[in-house]
Enzyme design. Sequence first.
Site: not given
Length: 266
Positions: A2-3
Amino acid sequence: MPELPEVETIVQQLKKRVVGKKIKSVEIVDPKVVDKKIKKIIPSKVLSAKRRAKSIIVELSGNNFLLIHLRMTGHFHYLPKGRELEPESEQFVVAMFYFNDGSILTHNSIRKFGSIKLFNQEQLEKELSKLGPEPLEISFKEFEGILSKKKRANIKTTLMDQKVIVGIGNIYAQEALYHAKIDPTRKVGELSLAEIKRLYEEMKRILKLAIQKHGTTVENYVHIEGSGGFQKYLTVYFKDRCPKKHLLKKITLGGRGTYYCPQCQK
Ligand SMILES: [Zn+2]
């Protein structure tokens, strides 16, 4: 992994569901992922949820903070009162937080690379002190300033360096560079002011759009309400052709697979 947009999505959902509630008990299933010390500070009220870089920070009463790294496969399930966890999710539960209104938040981890740690404010600030600025808050002047210190590095690796700027990983670095029409292998020092400006604007635009679409689901990422929607907007990441149908090139940069269009990106 996840960013920024994926983590921001989860933070916004946690705000709606658990901020203001009291955690009356916690069950820690895997102490390798979730710090056992958390048990000692419960019961506790959830005061806020926010994001810094790719981390979630949950502030609890009594100067306690949970710092949550999702890494590859960490995710949450929220169960309103009376709802039970789906059997296929049960095997990945690493912790369960029980709230005073009967709802439950479970933290799940498939590959167990993530963590939930307990800090006080001072420890938390120290832990986060090496991080670069937030891309959605930074001014153009600041952006130009931080890039000017990385002249000899390539632009894609620099965008992904959390000490330079936070929250951007392999997906959004490639997407921002495509939209900014910049070849990811170029050295930062070779970029013109106009190119840096374009990158600054596209980086912000792409991140904001991805937040609106609740992130990108290409492998494991799920938010509390389901999957992300930004995968429909990807232009180069894991693609064969760019939106203009040119054949993409795949290379390795800084150890990471990188897709770009040699015709659109110069
Ligand atoms: Zn192209």
